[in-house]
Design a protein around this motif. Structure first.
Motif, PDB file in Angstrom:
ATOM      1  N   GLU A 144       0.663   4.062  -2.944  1.00  0.00           N
ATOM      2  CA  GLU A 144       0.379   5.459  -2.645  1.00  0.00           C
ATOM      3  C   GLU A 144       1.493   6.373  -3.149  1.00  0.00           C
ATOM      4  O   GLU A 144       1.221   7.458  -3.694  1.00  0.00           O
ATOM      5  CB  GLU A 144       0.197   5.639  -1.137  1.00  0.00           C
ATOM      6  N   GLU A 145       2.731   5.933  -2.988  1.00  0.00           N
ATOM      7  CA  GLU A 145       3.883   6.708  -3.482  1.00  0.00           C
ATOM      8  C   GLU A 145       3.801   6.882  -4.994  1.00  0.00           C
ATOM      9  O   GLU A 145       4.078   7.959  -5.538  1.00  0.00           O
ATOM     10  CB  GLU A 145       5.169   5.986  -3.101  1.00  0.00           C
ATOM     11  N   ILE A 179       1.043   6.749  -6.886  1.00  0.00           N
ATOM     12  CA  ILE A 179      -0.089   7.644  -7.191  1.00  0.00           C
ATOM     13  C   ILE A 179       0.315   9.099  -6.973  1.00  0.00           C
ATOM     14  O   ILE A 179      -0.010   9.983  -7.784  1.00  0.00           O
ATOM     15  CB  ILE A 179      -1.308   7.278  -6.327  1.00  0.00           C
ATOM     16  N   GLU A 180       1.025   9.370  -5.882  1.00  0.00           N
ATOM     17  CA  GLU A 180       1.467  10.734  -5.593  1.00  0.00           C
ATOM     18  C   GLU A 180       2.429  11.240  -6.666  1.00  0.00           C
ATOM     19  O   GLU A 180       2.420  12.422  -7.010  1.00  0.00           O
ATOM     20  CB  GLU A 180       2.118  10.797  -4.208  1.00  0.00           C
ATOM     21  N   PRO A 216       0.808  -1.226   0.000  1.00  0.00           N
ATOM     22  CA  PRO A 216       0.000   0.000   0.000  1.00  0.00           C
ATOM     23  C   PRO A 216       0.841   1.276   0.000  1.00  0.00           C
ATOM     24  O   PRO A 216       0.468   2.269  -0.632  1.00  0.00           O
ATOM     25  CB  PRO A 216      -0.827  -0.114   1.286  1.00  0.00           C
TER      26      PRO A 216
END
Length: 435
Positions: free
Chosen positions: A125-126, A128-129, A121
């Motif tokens: 998330e990294e 997506i950022e 996860p």
């Protein structure tokens, strides 16, 4: 005075917005082609990294924009006949502005780590950022015609973290890119030799790094037939582009991976280009603009026997040489790309009284002729650059093995490129009747 300043500021903002809105390029994918503003667009790209000159490493520490050097490179690349550049990592906004101003298009690579844990996860998330950070400013620039979300994910690593985790991450990033920068296709640059099993149907475009090295499938099937089979395996329902191919001129190598002469590099790139067109590719990104000294581990020294350091179309004399100089392959490719024969394709069978003709010409091409047995069977003046389609009328008897000689002329009626295409022609359909 204050009102006047405010008015000027508003007019300036309006002018900037107007430039972006007026220059917005409409990208469509149909008929297995890219269409830009309604016109078929053949991607004549070259792989390009900024920050990879002698003494530099593009992936260590904070990268400088190097805008003056980049401006030089982009000018040279456009003059060399290319219409697009392909990267492996993101550009800054200042760099994107330079690409926009140059008139070149951009296939923008994203630095999603192919060795990451696709199911973690935190890594998701990294990633997506990273997409959000880039698209926050990239969406203002219509020079971007494709995003490459990841480069060469390895088979064993995908197996280790699971194929589902990989696909889930890719779909998540595709959805994010579509949402943050609508209208721009998304794909990956897969390694053809290890990723031919991979289902790419959820990407917008099929894209592979393809090298004609004497190993595995390309050695047993031949470069063109292997890539053609790969294209057919994907279903022939989306544009197919090659995001890497090339020849290294390091002193030593094996199986065409390094150890090539300058002439072998020139001849090999042209042969690859022809094979890839015949295999159905509508975009090419040869590897690559300039040597990467950093690839051997010492960015200040050019290792003679390290193949990865010698793929460049431009080389550098020493660590202080910032501008470099072109190798013969640069001029060979410049001349070859002036007029591209998309159809007919080599060793293909054509039936009937016409042969479909598709060309992609640069601005210097003003006329094209086609000869068969030294006789002109087709001649046409060319009024604009880009995609051109017509038909060659022909009526030989029976079945013929035909070598068609294409000649491209400039405004002074001088031949500036010629190429032969070998086809099989059949005048009519043979009907087998079983009694």
């Amino acid at each position: 005075m204050k009102k006047k300043s405010t008015l000027i500021l508003l007019l300036l903002i309006s002018s900037i917005f107007s430039v972006y809105s007026q220059s917005k390029t409409k990208i469509e994918l149909k008929n297995n082609w890219y269409y830009l503003d309604g016109q078929r667009f053949f991607i004549k790209a070259i792989g390009y990294e900024i920050g990879a000159r002698p003494g530099q490493h593009p992936y260590e520490g904070k990268r400088n924009d190097d805008l003056d050097l980049m401006q030089f490179d982009l000018k040279v690349i456009k003059e060399g006949g290319y219409n697009t550049i392909r990267t492996w990592s993101e550009f800054s906004e200042a760099q994107l502005k330079l690409v926009q101003e140059s008139g070149l298009k951009l296939i923008l690579g994203l630095e999603i780590n192919p060795d990451g844990d696709y199911g973690d996860p935190a890594f998701v998330e990294e990633s997506i950022e990273r997409v959000k950070k880039v698209t926050a400013f990239a969406k203002k620039y219509d020079c971007i015609i494709t995003y490459l979300v990841i480069n060469e994910p390895q088979t064993d690593h995908i197996h280790k973290v699971s194929g589902k985790a990989f696909v889930d991450l890719m779909k998540t990033l595709i959805d994010n890119l579509h949402r943050e920068h609508p209208g721009v296709p998304v794909t990956l640059s897969a390694n053809a030799m290890i990723s031919d099993y991979m289902d790419e149907s959820y990407f917008d475009v099929y894209a592979y790094n393809c090298y004609d090295h004497a190993e595995a499938q390309t050695a047993t099937m031949g470069f063109k037939d292997y890539i053609k089979g790969l294209n057919e395996l994907n279903g022939l329902n989306k544009p197919f582009i090659t995001t890497e191919f090339g020849y290294s001129v390091s002193h030593k190598g094996f199986g065409r991976y390094g150890g090539n002469t300058l002439k072998q590099q020139s001849d090999g790139l042209i042969a690859n280009y022809r094979d890839l067109i015949d295999a159905g590719a509508v975009g090419m990104c040869p590897f690559y603009y300039a040597d990467g000294w950093w690839k051997g581990g010492d960015k200040n020294s050019h290792a003679l026997d390290q193949p990865e350091e010698w793929f460049g179309f431009w080389g550098y004399s020493d660590v202080n040489d910032q501008y470099g100089s072109p190798r013969p392959v640069w001029f060979a490719m410049r001349d070859y790309m002036k007029g591209l024969v998309i159809s007919p394709k080599n060793n293909s069978i054509y039936v009937g009284t016409t042969i479909p003709l598709e060309l992609y010409n640069d601005k210097d091409i003003k006329k094209v002729t086609v000869k068969y047995l030294d006789k002109v069977i087709y001649s046409k003046n060319i009024s604009s650059e880009g995609y051109f389609a017509d038909q060659i009328m022909i009526d030989p008897a029976g079945i013929e093995d035909m070598e068609l000689a294409f000649e491209f002329f400039n405004k002074d009626n001088k031949i500036i490129k010629n190429e032969s295409i070998q086809i099989f022609y059949r005048h009519f359909f043979y009907i087998l009747v079983i009694v």
